[in-house]
Design a protein around this motif. Structure first.
Motif, PDB file in Angstrom:
ATOM      1  N   PRO A 320       0.865  -1.051  -0.289  1.00 38.28           N
ATOM      2  CA  PRO A 320       0.283  -0.003   0.577  1.00 38.28           C
ATOM      3  C   PRO A 320       0.614   1.200   0.316  1.00 38.28           C
ATOM      4  O   PRO A 320       1.327   2.284   0.235  1.00 38.28           O
ATOM      5  N   TYR A 321       2.282   1.384  -0.271  1.00 37.23           N
ATOM      6  CA  TYR A 321       3.293   2.607  -0.096  1.00 37.23           C
ATOM      7  C   TYR A 321       2.789   3.486  -0.916  1.00 37.23           C
ATOM      8  O   TYR A 321       3.280   4.818  -0.786  1.00 37.23           O
ATOM      9  N   MET A 322       1.783   3.094  -1.861  1.00 39.07           N
ATOM     10  CA  MET A 322       1.463   4.680  -2.989  1.00 39.07           C
ATOM     11  C   MET A 322       0.546   4.381  -2.818  1.00 39.07           C
ATOM     12  O   MET A 322      -0.787   5.656  -3.686  1.00 39.07           O
ATOM     13  N   GLY A 323      -0.327   4.094  -2.309  1.00 40.39           N
ATOM     14  CA  GLY A 323      -2.004   4.511  -1.670  1.00 40.39           C
ATOM     15  C   GLY A 323      -2.322   4.585  -3.404  1.00 40.39           C
ATOM     16  O   GLY A 323      -4.066   5.106  -3.904  1.00 40.39           O
ATOM     17  N   GLN A 324      -2.199   3.830  -4.282  1.00 41.90           N
ATOM     18  CA  GLN A 324      -3.204   3.373  -5.772  1.00 41.90           C
ATOM     19  C   GLN A 324      -3.331   1.824  -5.599  1.00 41.90           C
ATOM     20  O   GLN A 324      -4.415   2.009  -7.246  1.00 41.90           O
ATOM     21  N   GLY A 325      -3.649   0.734  -4.655  1.00 43.54           N
ATOM     22  CA  GLY A 325      -4.318  -0.376  -4.587  1.00 43.54           C
ATOM     23  C   GLY A 325      -5.756  -0.420  -5.356  1.00 43.54           C
ATOM     24  O   GLY A 325      -5.484  -0.269  -6.875  1.00 43.54           O
ATOM     25  N   GLY A 326      -6.925   0.736  -4.670  1.00 44.56           N
ATOM     26  CA  GLY A 326      -7.629   0.773  -5.544  1.00 44.56           C
ATOM     27  C   GLY A 326      -8.033   1.813  -6.338  1.00 44.56           C
ATOM     28  O   GLY A 326      -9.036   1.257  -7.556  1.00 44.56           O
ATOM     29  N   CYS A 327      -7.056   2.518  -6.789  1.00 47.68           N
ATOM     30  CA  CYS A 327      -7.042   3.606  -8.249  1.00 47.68           C
ATOM     31  C   CYS A 327      -6.776   2.553  -9.077  1.00 47.68           C
ATOM     32  O   CYS A 327      -7.369   2.999 -10.038  1.00 47.68           O
ATOM     33  N   GLN A 328      -5.820   1.821  -8.515  1.00 54.24           N
ATOM     34  CA  GLN A 328      -6.096   0.864  -9.942  1.00 54.24           C
ATOM     35  C   GLN A 328      -6.779   0.174 -10.689  1.00 54.24           C
ATOM     36  O   GLN A 328      -6.727   0.505 -11.954  1.00 54.24           O
ATOM     37  N   ALA A 329      -7.323  -0.489  -9.593  1.00 54.54           N
ATOM     38  CA  ALA A 329      -8.885  -0.909  -9.648  1.00 54.54           C
ATOM     39  C   ALA A 329      -9.766  -0.702 -10.577  1.00 54.54           C
ATOM     40  O   ALA A 329     -10.102  -0.763 -11.256  1.00 54.54           O
ATOM     41  N   VAL A 330      -9.645   0.686 -10.586  1.00 51.91           N
ATOM     42  CA  VAL A 330     -10.528   1.357 -10.624  1.00 51.91           C
ATOM     43  C   VAL A 330     -10.727   1.844 -12.245  1.00 51.91           C
ATOM     44  O   VAL A 330     -11.587   1.971 -13.814  1.00 51.91           O
ATOM     45  N   GLU A 331      -8.628   1.956 -12.600  1.00 50.08           N
ATOM     46  CA  GLU A 331      -8.992   2.107 -13.961  1.00 50.08           C
ATOM     47  C   GLU A 331      -9.152   0.768 -14.603  1.00 50.08           C
ATOM     48  O   GLU A 331      -9.232   0.871 -15.980  1.00 50.08           O
ATOM     49  N   ASP A 332      -9.294  -0.144 -13.744  1.00 47.52           N
ATOM     50  CA  ASP A 332      -8.954  -2.389 -14.686  1.00 47.52           C
ATOM     51  C   ASP A 332      -9.640  -1.829 -14.724  1.00 47.52           C
ATOM     52  O   ASP A 332     -10.514  -2.218 -16.000  1.00 47.52           O
ATOM     53  N   ALA A 333     -11.104  -0.914 -14.185  1.00 50.66           N
ATOM     54  CA  ALA A 333     -12.742  -1.702 -14.694  1.00 50.66           C
ATOM     55  C   ALA A 333     -12.811  -0.192 -15.894  1.00 50.66           C
ATOM     56  O   ALA A 333     -13.830  -1.049 -16.667  1.00 50.66           O
ATOM     57  N   PHE A 334     -12.339   0.649 -16.005  1.00 47.36           N
ATOM     58  CA  PHE A 334     -13.218   1.675 -16.872  1.00 47.36           C
ATOM     59  C   PHE A 334     -11.899   0.350 -18.481  1.00 47.36           C
ATOM     60  O   PHE A 334     -13.166   0.619 -19.318  1.00 47.36           O
TER      61      PHE A 334
END
Length: 409
Positions: A320-334
């Protein structure tokens, strides 16, 4: 909250599009509906992106009900741009706190690094928004067609065939789908079938997460602050007026109990840190503090096999050290929904999605591993780290932000 999001800064922006709606391609519209395993942020965002394109989809969630669990999460500008395209960015901002600055600080709360989120907003259209994970989930659910999400549906097995995928559940039910999307997290059951050799990389680090009823002084409001000192980390931000989301990161391999109590342990870790860290911890409800062991897994060779595709943490979980886990999932989804609309077959869509997303997702995985080491330094190495970051020109820091925040689809 996905902690340690500010760490990305220690390392060609696309304009925002309008919310995108169009008719589905004939190839996919004639197939059976899609099926998503997992009703978290990845699964719900994927379902919404598909429905915005007129594509039928069902989400199967193993929990018997969707409860307001978890702490907060940071939705960075890359995720907010996706939500803009889906027409819900304003609702997410209204449900959380758009932030005006992000800082890494020392134990005295003196800046090591600071970013101007107004400049980020001018470039990308949005800043980072801090929001309760449950509130974000509720926002996504409210946008879906009634009956999209089926609860108490735990995957038992699946088989692929020419028409699509047959999915069996532990309650004895069976569903037919044109394709299967696995949004079932880092311990994905679907990935375990497709790619059973995934190697996890334990770090020995523990993250504690909580929410405290605290009204911060004005200088700490609408900000993410992450303190690095003495080999531990503490991050916090408002997620609502008078509500603070926080996390602690420490190296504690094998430690599972605290004789003096968890809250006393955490207070002891940060007794030498300046306001507001101990104030936040003192206000926490110890019974509601969440424990996570930090791990990821080595990149797998592919995110799909036939008519089955992995997204989010199921495909490329990072620390979690970049705070991007959820954000990358959102990018994947779109990106996945876009490819399913544009490509002639499901298999071609899954391959196209991976081409769009793999390089950036793996950059996040690798960089996050590095930042997991940098943030825990102590003594002379920590002093050198702080000096280097403080003297790094701002344009270099901004370049690193742009690489993370920019979308390529």
């Amino acid at each position: 909250m996905r902690p340690f999001g500010v760490c990305a800064v220690c390392l060609a922006v696309l304009p925002l599009s309008r919310p995108y709606l169009s008719a589905p391609t004939p190839q996919l519209s004639m197939q059976l509906p899609g099926l998503i395993i997992g009703g978290g942020i990845a699964g719900l965002t994927t379902a919404l992106a598909l429905q915005r394109r007129g594509l039928a989809v069902t989400v199967c969630e193993s929990a018997p009900e969707i409860k307001p669990l978890g702490a907060g999460i940071w939705m960075a500008p890359n995720a907010m741009q996706v939500f803009h395209r889906l027409g819900i960015a304003d609702k997410i901002n209204a449900g959380g706190v758009p932030l005006r600055n992000i800082q890494v600080v020392d134990a005295r709360m003196q800046p090591i690094m600071r970013t101007d989120q107004e400049r980020v907003r001018q470039r990308f259209g949005y800043t980072t928004t801090a929001i309760r994970r449950a509130r974000l989930q509720e926002t996504l659910l409210a946008e879906l067609a009634p009956g999209t999400v089926l609860l108490a549906k735990t995957l038992a097995s699946f088989t692929q065939h020419e028409q699509g995928v047959t999915v069996h559940f532990t309650d004895g039910s069976v569903l037919q789908a044109g394709y299967l999307v696995a949004a079932d997290g880092i311990h994905s059951a679907v990935r375990g079938v497709l790619f059973p050799g995934a190697r996890f990389a334990s770090t020995g680090h523990i993250v504690w997460r909580g929410i405290s009823p605290v009204r911060l002084r004005p200088e700490f409001q609408q900000s993410i602050m992450e303190a690095w000192a003495h080999g531990v980390r503490f991050g916090f931000s408002e997620i609502a007026d008078g509500v603070v989301d926080w996390f602690v990161g420490e190296y504690a391999p094998g430690v599972t109990s605290y004789p003096q109590g968890l809250k006393n342990h955490l207070l002891d870790l940060f007794r030498d840190f300046a306001y507001p860290i101990t104030t936040i911890l003192e206000a926490a409800d110890e019974a509601r503090i969440i424990r996570n062991e930090i791990t990821d897994f080595d990149p797998i060779p592919s995110w799909s096999q036939g008519k089955v595709c992995l997204i989010g943490d199921a495909a490329h979980a990072s620390t979690p050290y970049m705070g991007q886990g959820g954000c990358q999932a959102v990018e994947d989804a779109f990106a996945l929904a876009q490819c399913l609309e544009q490509e002639a077959t499901v298999e071609q869509a899954f391959a196209a999605m991976q081409r769009l997303r793999r390089a950036k997702a793996l950059h996040i995985v690798r960089t996050s591993r590095l930042m997991g080491k940098v943030g825990y330094l102590q003594h002379a190495p920590a002093a050198l780290r702080n000096f280097i970051i403080r003297t790094t020109p701002s344009f270099i820091i901004e370049q690193q932000f742009r690489r993370v925040y920019q979308l390529n689809f």
